[in-house]
Write a protein that holds these residues in place. Sequence first.
Motif: not given
Length: 712
Positions: A44-67
């Motif tokens: 296992f390793d820890i990863y993170t992804v950036h999410i957009p502002t909440v107002s755009l959540l329903s129309q957005s796809t998360p960005s690529n993950e970072l190790l």
Amino acid sequence: MKSEKSLPLLLRLLPLLLHFFSCSSEDGRNSIVFATLGRTQYAFDIYTVHIPTVSLLSQSTPSNELLLTDGESVNYNGYFPDDPSSLLSLLSSPHPNVNQAVVYVTERNGSSNIYLDAHLHQNRPSESEEKGRRAALAEVPYRVQIPLLQSQSNDVRFSMKDRPSISGDHLIYVSTHEKAELPRKSWAAVYSSDLRTGGTQRLTPYGIADFSPAVSPSGEWTAVASAGERGWEGEIEDLKTDVYVFRTRDGSERVKIVDHGGWPTWADDRTLYFHRESDDGWWSIYKAVLPRRSLRRVDSVVVERVTPPGFHAFTPTAARNGKFILIATRRPTSEFRHIELFDLANKVFVEITRPISPNTHHFNPFISPDSTRIGYHRCRGGSNRSPLLLENLQNPLPGVSLFRIDGNFPSFSPNGDRIAYVSFPGLSVVNSDGSDKREIFSGAAFATAWDWKRKGVIYTSHGPKFASESTEVDVISINLEEKAENGQSFSSYSYKKLTTGGENNAFPSPSPDGKWVVFRSGRSGHKNLYIMDAIEGEKASIRRLTDGPWTDTMCNWSPDGEWIAFSSDRHNPGGDSFAIYFIRPDGSGLKRVVHSADGGRTNHPWFSPDSKSLTFTSDYAGVSAEPIANPHHYQPYGDIFIVRSDGSGIQRLTHNSYEDGTPTWGPTFIRPVDVVEGPPGGSKCKFDDCYWLAIKKRDGVSVASNPTCGSP
């Protein structure tokens, strides 16, 4: 070329060199090797992804993950600190250019610890800024790593199972280093350690087990999933915990706020989310709103269900802006658990991990204080690191090295130079230094044991494990012959069937004089112990050792020949509870030696080389974490213990959330370093999700499924 004069010196040094690599039990040093279900495949390793502002959540796809973590050992259960620059200043020298940081549990250097990884901007600190840094601090380009807990010399003091948090200058975490007062009670408790001084305070009352701590945004309160005074009663799925809250500073003002709940998370100091298994069979997320005034009883808390039925949702984390929560899910449309975001205002689910890596399990989400980044751990898959065959673990026993093997049912040869083990299927032999691994039997096998007198003879059980009394399983002996021809050495293998009828004959263990083998058999309709001729098997000689309507199994003959240890449910036949018993080879002296309380399991006994102690696996220390927060384990509570042969002086050797089992105790002292095998690369993620999260279709509708498992 060496001169003739140098040869005597080399010959004189040779014994010292051999002693450096391996020591016999004559000097009191030896090794214990055991297996852990699935552990070598986690990576296992820890990863993170950036999410957009909440107002755009329903129309957005998360960005690529970072190790975020470094691929060393197993890294999991992350936490984003509020102010990483201040945290680094507290621990070492100032680092004003911190990009992002994560606190997490890691298993490296033979034990568990909690690390801080800080990723720096490219304008790195000057040499003067680096002065005064901790000696323990490790650094790779643009990264600073600091272990947050310091072990006390040879005492493996800390053992983390759960998610950590930072509250001011203190680390809040779970450890199992303090023994519970009663057997089969969890040792898990919440502690607070001052990061400046190392001073540690227990926040969980003695006699109680706490899991999954979460600190409120203000730092005033900590919520936990707790078994309370009820304790652990053997649950392996839903622990039936309740949610308690107490003061983070000292554990005071402890009060239960929710009946039946786990994995709490704070949105603010009055609002918590948690998971529980609902009456309809689905794991779901619930919301609890605490009263504005002082909290005195559960019925003053308002609880409502947040996620609907039709899929499993668990291990939530709440955004501090109050607008969404993150959850792990198991949906009917996927065989993998994934991280999703649930928009609380719009009641919309947003997939986070499935668009990025659809065929990987993702665990235990967490979120940054500004609600812009999501973290989780998953298996990293292919790796440039070689897989460990023998992984060294720190342990409290002087003169005994402890290793986890990438296999099952290990056993040492009489002089300790080789180890046999199985891989389901197949039986292999390897030198105790990890070299010269060879498969010597390709069939289904388990429970290995070496003959004491005949060199290269290994006994095993050939057939399916966890099977009924009538299942075809037989004891065989495998003859490993070393030969030399034309200047080259090679091995040949042959095997002989020692039992007939195939009525679940298993767990062979030879007598030290090489004349007999004790084993268990279901030939009477019950699994009892028998002794047969070691060379020709039952066709030459066999006699019954135990007799009764119960299960006697997992037998081991002591090196001094005096006793046979075995596991049995004879104290409660058919009750799925096992204790360790001793009996003499002539059938006299039956006695119970280790019992982990009513309903408990104590299995796979193996004598020490001097016959004065036993190692075994047991639920004596209960469960160490909420099972749903981990990968699949049929028994998420097994740890390795030792005990004197009179049943006194139990000591715990392993502390983890996995299923440790099938230990062996050999005469060789293996140097306490990791032993690796094989070429690098390849998948290390061949494990399943919790089997009880399976989803089936009934009349076209998805329903929760809870299959059952076999018995030994």
